[in-house]
Write an enzyme that holds these catalytic residues in place. Structure first.
Site, PDB file in Angstrom:
ATOM      1  N   SER A  36      -7.390  -3.359  14.081  1.00  0.00           N
ATOM      2  CA  SER A  36      -6.646  -2.718  15.340  1.00  0.00           C
ATOM      3  C   SER A  36      -7.638  -2.526  16.351  1.00  0.00           C
ATOM      4  CB  SER A  36      -5.656  -1.466  14.935  1.00  0.00           C
ATOM      5  OG  SER A  36      -6.354  -0.867  14.024  1.00  0.00           O
ATOM      6  N   LYS A  71     -12.169  -7.452   5.537  1.00  0.00           N
ATOM      7  CA  LYS A  71     -11.677  -6.612   6.634  1.00  0.00           C
ATOM      8  C   LYS A  71     -12.603  -5.313   6.935  1.00  0.00           C
ATOM      9  CE  LYS A  71      -7.708  -3.552   7.115  1.00  0.00           C
ATOM     10  NZ  LYS A  71      -6.811  -2.891   6.785  1.00  0.00           N
ATOM     11  N   CYS A  97       0.868  -1.019   0.070  1.00  0.00           N
ATOM     12  CA  CYS A  97       0.122  -0.005  -0.058  1.00  0.00           C
ATOM     13  C   CYS A  97       0.889   1.252  -0.134  1.00  0.00           C
ATOM     14  CB  CYS A  97      -1.015  -0.114   1.246  1.00  0.00           C
ATOM     15  SG  CYS A  97      -2.143   1.352   0.944  1.00  0.00           S
ATOM     16  N   CYS A 114      -0.103   4.350   1.718  1.00  0.00           N
ATOM     17  CA  CYS A 114      -0.344   4.950   2.790  1.00  0.00           C
ATOM     18  C   CYS A 114       0.621   5.325   3.835  1.00  0.00           C
ATOM     19  CB  CYS A 114      -1.860   4.992   3.558  1.00  0.00           C
ATOM     20  SG  CYS A 114      -1.720   3.277   4.220  1.00  0.00           S
ATOM     21  N   ARG A 139      -3.515   3.338  12.546  1.00  0.00           N
ATOM     22  CA  ARG A 139      -2.999   4.630  11.730  1.00  0.00           C
ATOM     23  C   ARG A 139      -1.912   5.287  12.545  1.00  0.00           C
ATOM     24  NH1 ARG A 139      -8.375   6.413   8.578  1.00  0.00           N
ATOM     25  NH2 ARG A 139      -8.655   4.147   7.423  1.00  0.00           N
ATOM     26  N   LYS A 193     -12.531  -4.483   1.507  1.00  0.00           N
ATOM     27  CA  LYS A 193     -12.089  -3.857   2.712  1.00  0.00           C
ATOM     28  C   LYS A 193     -12.941  -2.426   2.692  1.00  0.00           C
ATOM     29  CE  LYS A 193      -7.934  -1.242   4.061  1.00  0.00           C
ATOM     30  NZ  LYS A 193      -6.435  -0.988   3.918  1.00  0.00           N
ATOM     31  N   CYS A 236      -3.679   6.286   0.077  1.00  0.00           N
ATOM     32  CA  CYS A 236      -3.330   4.926  -0.339  1.00  0.00           C
ATOM     33  C   CYS A 236      -2.863   5.114  -1.797  1.00  0.00           C
ATOM     34  CB  CYS A 236      -4.116   3.922  -0.226  1.00  0.00           C
ATOM     35  SG  CYS A 236      -4.794   3.655   1.582  1.00  0.00           S
ATOM     36  N   GLU A 269     -16.544  -7.248  -5.471  1.00  0.00           N
ATOM     37  CA  GLU A 269     -15.296  -6.706  -5.302  1.00  0.00           C
ATOM     38  C   GLU A 269     -14.518  -7.979  -5.086  1.00  0.00           C
ATOM     39  OE1 GLU A 269     -13.481  -3.906  -5.513  1.00  0.00           O
ATOM     40  OE2 GLU A 269     -15.026  -2.568  -5.042  1.00  0.00           O
TER      41      GLU A 269
HETATM   42  C1  PBG Z   1      -3.225   0.056   4.718  1.00  0.00           C
HETATM   43  C2  PBG Z   1      -3.748  -0.688   5.809  1.00  0.00           C
HETATM   44  C3  PBG Z   1      -4.798  -0.319   6.811  1.00  0.00           C
HETATM   45  C4  PBG Z   1      -4.699  -1.347   7.892  1.00  0.00           C
HETATM   46  C5  PBG Z   1      -4.038  -2.487   7.027  1.00  0.00           C
HETATM   47  N1  PBG Z   1      -3.588  -1.992   5.979  1.00  0.00           N
HETATM   48  C6  PBG Z   1      -5.117   1.190   7.350  1.00  0.00           C
HETATM   49  C7  PBG Z   1      -6.230   1.969   6.236  1.00  0.00           C
HETATM   50  O1  PBG Z   1      -6.490   1.346   5.287  1.00  0.00           O
HETATM   51  O2  PBG Z   1      -6.476   2.789   6.707  1.00  0.00           O
HETATM   52  C8  PBG Z   1      -5.596  -1.549   8.865  1.00  0.00           C
HETATM   53  C9  PBG Z   1      -5.063  -2.659   9.833  1.00  0.00           C
HETATM   54  C10 PBG Z   1      -5.833  -2.373  11.201  1.00  0.00           C
HETATM   55  O3  PBG Z   1      -6.517  -1.467  11.516  1.00  0.00           O
HETATM   56  O4  PBG Z   1      -5.498  -3.198  12.111  1.00  0.00           O
HETATM   57  N2  PBG Z   1      -4.111   0.680   3.881  1.00  0.00           N
END
Ligand code: PBG
Length: 305
Positions: A255, A229, A101, A103, A186, A176, A111, A214
């Protein structure tokens, strides 16, 4: 004997956060027990993960420099690339997956590439493909694109094949959602968007049918594992994906889901171990084959007892 769902250490993928510097191990305040670690410390941690029987880790990078294009993402000497090489050298049995990614590497925290204030899909594809190839060159066993740009699985597949990595599988973050449950991550990955949000590329939490669309698109493009996710509040989606495809299904216990359990447990409001096992079992029961979770080490200790 009549239990329908059994959780195994083999189901887990443990996320690790790689940062720059030496001898760094900084706990993420909103994710107790999770750390930002420099390459030397990550290797020790990887050994611990492997010794618990957890088969795989997924790496996230926190680079020293961020720019508009996120160019550290495909730097052969980037922290993730260094971590892959060192882990594969010192803990060769551990399966190393990388999050692909932009980001974590862009100064604006989005991203993808920004043109006239908006994230642009197509110019981002090339950067993601370069990042994936760079991880494969460093020795990654699998790549996992999490950006949610359209067409990225195909673009990564073609680039990997052209670069001689046709055997490297892709686990796509296929469904996602634009979720507030990513908040603590984040902080961990220092990837909060500096303006706007991710709703133009991540999915609306209100949509269920769209998830299947998707997922099917990613399978057509060459995904080998499809992911849903977050997990806990999206068990219906995991169940749908399981019912409609024969692909291995992964779910990301994100998270915020982890932090909520940890916080309530600290306050003495819930039984942490039982809640953790119940959450993980429910994700498996819904249909996930693989679970990405910050609980992997804690749950492995329970399962190994
Ligand atoms: C990157 C990414 C994210 C997560 C995994 N890969 C954050 C987002 O999309 O903002 C989140 C993982 C988590 O919250 O544990 N794009």
């Amino acid at each position: 004997m009549v239990r329908e769902t059994s959780l195994s250490v083999n189901d887990f993928i443990y996320p690790l956060f790689v940062t720059f510097g030496r001898n760094v191990r900084k706990e993420i305040s909103s994710m107790p027990g999770c750390f930002q670690e420099s390459v030397d410390r990550i290797v020790k941690h990887a050994k611990e993960v492997y010794s618990l029987g957890i088969p795989a880790v997924i790496l996230f990078g926190i680079p020293e420099r961020k720019d508009e294009m996120g160019s550290s993402a495909f730097d052969p000497h980037g922290e993730v690339q260094k971590a892959i090489r060192t882990i594969k050298d010192k803990v060769p049995g551990l399966y190393v997956i990388t999050d692909v990614c932009m980001c974590e590497y862009t100064s604006h925290g989005h991203c993808g590439v920004i043109v006239a204030g908006d994230v642009k899909n197509d110019p981002t594809l090339e950067l993601l493909a370069r990042e994936a190839v760079s991880h494969a060159e460093a020795g990654a066993d699998m790549v996992a694109p999490s950006d949610m740009m359209d067409g990225r699985v195909e673009s990564i597949r073609l680039s990997l094949d052209e670069s001689g990595f046709s055997e490297i599988p892709i686990m796509s973050y296929a469904a996602k959602y634009a979720s507030a449950f990513y908040g603590p991550f984040r902080e961990a990955a220092e990837s909060t968007p500096q303006f706007g949000d991710r709703r133009s590329y991540q999915m609306d939490p209100a949509n269920r049918r769209e998830a299947l669309k998707e997922v099917m698109l990613d399978i057509d493009e060459g995904a080998d594992i499809v992911m849903v996710k977050p997990a806990m509040t999206y068990l219906d989606i995991i169940s749908d994906v399981r019912a409609h495809t024969d692909m291995p299904v992964a779910a990301y216990n994100v998270s915020g889901e982890y932090s909520m359990v940890k916080a309530a447990a600290r306050l003495g409001w819930i039984d942490e171990e039982r809640v953790m096992m119940e959450v993980l079992t429910s994700i498996k029961r819904a249909g996930a084959d693989l679970i990405l979770t910050y609980f992997a080490k804690d749950a492995a200790k329970v399962l190994n007892r």
